[in-house]
Design a protein around this motif. Structure first.
Motif, mmCIF file in Angstrom:
data_model
loop_
_atom_site.group_PDB
_atom_site.id
_atom_site.type_symbol
_atom_site.label_atom_id
_atom_site.label_comp_id
_atom_site.label_asym_id
_atom_site.label_seq_id
_atom_site.Cartn_x
_atom_site.Cartn_y
_atom_site.Cartn_z
ATOM 1 N N LYS A 1 2.544 -7.661 -2.358
ATOM 2 C CA LYS A 1 3.177 -6.383 -2.718
ATOM 3 C C LYS A 1 2.126 -5.369 -3.169
ATOM 4 O O LYS A 1 2.154 -4.201 -2.751
ATOM 5 C CB LYS A 1 4.199 -6.615 -3.824
ATOM 6 C CG LYS A 1 4.944 -5.356 -4.236
ATOM 7 C CD LYS A 1 5.955 -5.660 -5.333
ATOM 8 C CE LYS A 1 6.678 -4.375 -5.764
ATOM 9 N NZ LYS A 1 7.639 -4.642 -6.861
ATOM 10 N N GLU A 2 1.198 -5.817 -4.012
ATOM 11 C CA GLU A 2 0.154 -4.918 -4.511
ATOM 12 C C GLU A 2 -0.714 -4.380 -3.379
ATOM 13 O O GLU A 2 -1.063 -3.191 -3.355
ATOM 14 C CB GLU A 2 -0.733 -5.667 -5.521
ATOM 15 C CG GLU A 2 -0.054 -5.974 -6.847
ATOM 16 C CD GLU A 2 -0.940 -6.826 -7.743
ATOM 17 O OE1 GLU A 2 -2.168 -6.813 -7.523
ATOM 18 O OE2 GLU A 2 -0.415 -7.507 -8.638
ATOM 19 N N ASP B 1 3.372 -11.305 -5.425
ATOM 20 C CA ASP B 1 2.873 -10.118 -6.140
ATOM 21 C C ASP B 1 1.618 -9.565 -5.473
ATOM 22 O O ASP B 1 1.453 -8.344 -5.344
ATOM 23 C CB ASP B 1 2.564 -10.477 -7.599
ATOM 24 C CG ASP B 1 3.824 -10.706 -8.425
ATOM 25 O OD1 ASP B 1 4.908 -10.264 -7.981
ATOM 26 O OD2 ASP B 1 3.724 -11.337 -9.501
ATOM 27 N N LYS C 1 -1.078 -4.643 7.307
ATOM 28 C CA LYS C 1 0.072 -5.039 6.493
ATOM 29 C C LYS C 1 -0.153 -6.475 6.039
ATOM 30 O O LYS C 1 -0.184 -7.403 6.854
ATOM 31 C CB LYS C 1 1.375 -4.935 7.277
ATOM 32 C CG LYS C 1 2.594 -5.295 6.427
ATOM 33 C CD LYS C 1 3.885 -5.176 7.229
ATOM 34 C CE LYS C 1 5.076 -5.589 6.357
ATOM 35 N NZ LYS C 1 6.354 -5.531 7.111
ATOM 36 N N LYS D 1 -6.393 -1.069 1.034
ATOM 37 C CA LYS D 1 -5.723 -2.369 1.181
ATOM 38 C C LYS D 1 -6.746 -3.488 1.349
ATOM 39 O O LYS D 1 -6.610 -4.564 0.755
ATOM 40 C CB LYS D 1 -4.781 -2.337 2.383
ATOM 41 C CG LYS D 1 -3.552 -1.461 2.183
ATOM 42 C CD LYS D 1 -2.688 -1.427 3.433
ATOM 43 C CE LYS D 1 -1.481 -0.516 3.234
ATOM 44 N NZ LYS D 1 -0.626 -0.448 4.445
ATOM 45 N N ASN E 1 0.055 -4.025 -0.169
ATOM 46 C CA ASN E 1 0.812 -3.121 0.712
ATOM 47 C C ASN E 1 1.203 -1.812 0.038
ATOM 48 O O ASN E 1 1.552 -0.838 0.720
ATOM 49 C CB ASN E 1 2.050 -3.834 1.254
ATOM 50 C CG ASN E 1 1.702 -4.906 2.277
ATOM 51 O OD1 ASN E 1 0.697 -4.784 2.988
ATOM 52 N ND2 ASN E 1 2.500 -5.947 2.344
ATOM 53 N N GLU E 2 1.129 -1.775 -1.285
ATOM 54 C CA GLU E 2 1.431 -0.530 -1.994
ATOM 55 C C GLU E 2 0.271 0.458 -1.963
ATOM 56 O O GLU E 2 0.448 1.641 -2.297
ATOM 57 C CB GLU E 2 1.812 -0.836 -3.448
ATOM 58 C CG GLU E 2 3.219 -1.407 -3.593
ATOM 59 C CD GLU E 2 3.535 -1.759 -5.031
ATOM 60 O OE1 GLU E 2 2.601 -1.816 -5.869
ATOM 61 O OE2 GLU E 2 4.728 -1.999 -5.336
ATOM 62 N N GLU E 3 -0.918 -0.015 -1.575
ATOM 63 C CA GLU E 3 -2.064 0.888 -1.483
ATOM 64 C C GLU E 3 -1.820 1.923 -0.380
ATOM 65 O O GLU E 3 -1.188 1.633 0.632
ATOM 66 C CB GLU E 3 -3.346 0.105 -1.183
ATOM 67 C CG GLU E 3 -3.782 -0.827 -2.301
ATOM 68 C CD GLU E 3 -4.225 -0.070 -3.542
ATOM 69 O OE1 GLU E 3 -4.628 1.106 -3.426
ATOM 70 O OE2 GLU E 3 -4.176 -0.660 -4.646
ATOM 71 N N LYS E 4 -2.353 3.125 -0.574
ATOM 72 C CA LYS E 4 -2.044 4.244 0.319
ATOM 73 C C LYS E 4 -2.882 4.261 1.598
ATOM 74 O O LYS E 4 -2.440 4.796 2.618
ATOM 75 C CB LYS E 4 -2.236 5.573 -0.427
ATOM 76 C CG LYS E 4 -1.378 5.700 -1.686
ATOM 77 C CD LYS E 4 0.107 5.577 -1.366
ATOM 78 C CE LYS E 4 0.953 5.733 -2.629
ATOM 79 N NZ LYS E 4 2.405 5.535 -2.350
#
Length: 420
Positions: free
Chosen positions: A223-224, A220, A341, A234, A226-229
Motif C-alpha cells: 500500500k505504501e 502495508d 504497481k 515507488k 503504490n501510494e507514492e506519486k
C-alpha cells in the motif's frame, strides 16, 4: 562474441592437461614432408598442426562428456577404450577433428569471398593470444607450432567477421537496431523485490500469529509503495520497505536468541556501537538502479536426447522440479504484471515477495543496458543457429582428401594428451 572466439577457453583447458602431463609422455612431434598437410578440403591444404589441435579439442570434449555422464573424470585409457556413438574413440576423435577442419576452411574461404579484413584491434589481440599460448608445452610437444596457432586464432576472428557481415545490424540476414530492441524488450523486464520468509532460522514455519503479523506488514508495504506519486518514488520506497523489514528481522532474531539464552540459564550482553563524526564530509553517489534486476522470459528446452530414459526419480530431482516449477510460475507472473504497481506474490509455501515491475525501455541507453557488448550478445543469441546452418550448408559442398599417412602418424592416443 564468446561463441565465436573459442580459442582462449580451449587453450585454457589444454593448459590444465599440460600441467598434469604424464612423465612418460612421448617426445615432441616433428613433421615429415609427407605429413605436413593432414588433409585437403576443397583444394585448401590444412596444416597438420591445425588438425592435431582439433584432435586434442575432440579428445577433451570426449573426456568431459564422459565426466558429465559418469560423474567422475575419466583417465586417458578410459577414453581410449571407450565407444562413442557406435564408433571407436580414435575414429570418433579423428572424425570430429576432420569436421572441425572443414569448418576452419569454410571460414577461411567465406572470409575471402566477402572481402573482409581483420581490424588493427583484432590483430593486436591475436598477437597477445599467440604470445601467451605458443609456449604451452601441450601445443609444442604435439606439433602445433606458432604458425598453426596463429591460423587457428585468426580463424575465430574471421568467423566472427563473417557473422557480422551477414547477421549484424542492418545486414543481409540480420535486423535493424529498432527490431533488435523490440526483441530484447519482449524477452526482458526490470523488477525490484524483496523476500519475506515465513520460516525461522531453523527452517521451521512460523505459527499463525507471526504469519498474520508478517502478512499484515506485506500488505502495508504494498500500500505504501503504490501510494507514492511517481514511478521513481515507488522504486525508492520499496528499498525503504525492505530496510524496515530487515530491521524487524534483526529485532525478532535478537529477541528469540535472548529468550533461548534465558531458557538455558545464560546471560546475554547487548553491545551498542556509536560512530562519531570526524569532521569530514563523505559524498556518495547513489545508483538509481540499486537492488534492481533484469529478468529474461522463461523458455523450456528439450531434454538431452542422450540422457538415459530409465533414470530413477530421487528426492533431489523432485525438489529440483518443484523449484523449477515455482520459478516458472513466478516468471510468467512477472511478465503479466502491469508496470509500476507493487504486488504481493506468494513464491512458495515459505516465501512471499513484495515486487514491482518497471519498464525496461527506460534503461536502454548506451551508458546502461544498451551497450555494444549487449547488442553483439543479442545478435549472437538471435542468429547464431542460423549462422551455423549457413556455414554447414557451405561445408556440405566440399570435397575432402585425407592424407592417410598423416592420420596414421597423428592418431590421437599417440599424442601427449596428459594424464587426465
Amino acid at each position: 562474441m564468446n561463441k565465436f572466439n573459442r580459442f582462449a577457453s580451449a587453450a585454457a583447458a589444454f593448459a590444465l592437461a599440460a600441467a598434469s602431463a604424464s612423465c612418460s609422455a612421448p617426445e615432441a612431434i616433428t613433421f615429415g614432408k609427407g605429413t605436413q598437410t593432414a588433409l585437403t578440403v576443397d583444394g585448401y591444404e590444412v596444416p597438420a598442426g591445425v588438425f592435431i589441435y582439433n584432435e586434442i579439442t575432440a579428445y577433451r570434449n570426449a573426456m568431459y562428456d564422459m565426466y558429465y555422464k559418469n560423474g567422475k573424470m575419466p583417465t586417458l585409457d578410459d577414453v581410449k577404450n571407450s565407444t562413442i556413438k557406435d564408433l571407436d574413440s580414435t575414429d570418433w576423435i579423428q572424425d570430429n577433428a576432420t569436421d572441425a577442419c572443414k569448418d576452419f576452411v569454410a571460414s577461411e574461404k567465406e572470409f575471402e569471398k566477402i572481402g573482409e579484413s581483420l581490424k588493427e584491434t583484432d590483430l593486436a589481440e591475436i598477437k597477445d593470444m599467440l604470445s601467451t599460448y605458443s609456449s604451452e608445452s601441450l601445443f609444442s610437444e604435439n606439433g602445433v607450432g606458432e604458425e598453426s596457432l596463429r591460423k587457428i586464432i585468426e580463424n575465430n576472428y574471421k568467423r566472427e567477421a563473417i557473422f557480422k557481415h551477414y547477421f549484424g545490424l542492418d545486414a543481409e540476414k540480420g535486423c535493424s537496431e529498432e527490431e533488435l530492441k523490440t526483441y530484447y524488450q519482449d524477452k526482458t523486464t526490470r523488477v525490484k523485490y524483496f523476500a519475506i520468509s515465513m520460516t525461522d532460522s531453523e527452517g521451521e514455519q512460523y505459527g499463525a500469529d507471526e504469519k498474520r503479523r508478517l502478512n499484515n506488514m506485506i500488505d502495508d508495504y504494498v500500500k505504501e509503495i503504490n501510494e507514492e506519486k511517481t514511478n521513481d518514488a515507488k522504486l525508492k520506497k520499496i528499498d525503504e520497505c525492505k530496510e524496515d523489514y530487515n530491521k524487524y528481522v534483526e529485532k525478532r532474531t535478537a529477541e528469540e536468541e535472548a529468550k533461548a539464552a534465558e531458557k538455558a540459564g545464560e546471560t546475554t550482553t547487548t553491545t551498542t556501537t556509536t560512530t562519531t563524526s570526524s569532521g569530514t564530509t563523505t559524498t556518495t553517489t547513489t545508483d538509481p538502479y540499486a537492488n534492481e534486476i533484469t529478468i529474461t522470459k522463461y523458455t523450456t528446452t528439450t531434454a538431452d536426447e542422450n540422457e538415459s530414459s530409465d533414470t530413477t526419480t530421487t528426492t533431489t530431482s523432485a525438489e529440483s522440479a518443484a523449484s523449477e516449477d515455482a520459478y516458472k510460475k513466478y516468471n510468467d507472473h512477472v511478465f503479466s504484471m502491469p508496470y509500476n504497481k507493487a504486488e504481493k506474490y506468494q513464491y512458495d509455501d515459505n516465501t512471499v515477495y513484495v515486487i514491482i515491475r518497471a519498464d525496461i525501455k527506460e534503461r536502454m541507453t548506451s551508458d546502461d543496458l544498451w551497450t555494444e557488448d549487449k547488442i553483439e550478445s543479442l545478435l549472437s543469441e538471435r542468429y547464431y543457429n542460423d549462422f551455423e546452418d549457413m556455414m554447414k550448408n557451405i561445408v556440405k559442398g566440399y570435397s575432402v582428401e585425407k592424407n592417410s599417412k598423416a592420420y596414421r602418424k597423428f592418431t590421437p592416443f599417440d599424442l601427449n594428451l596428459g594424464d587426465a
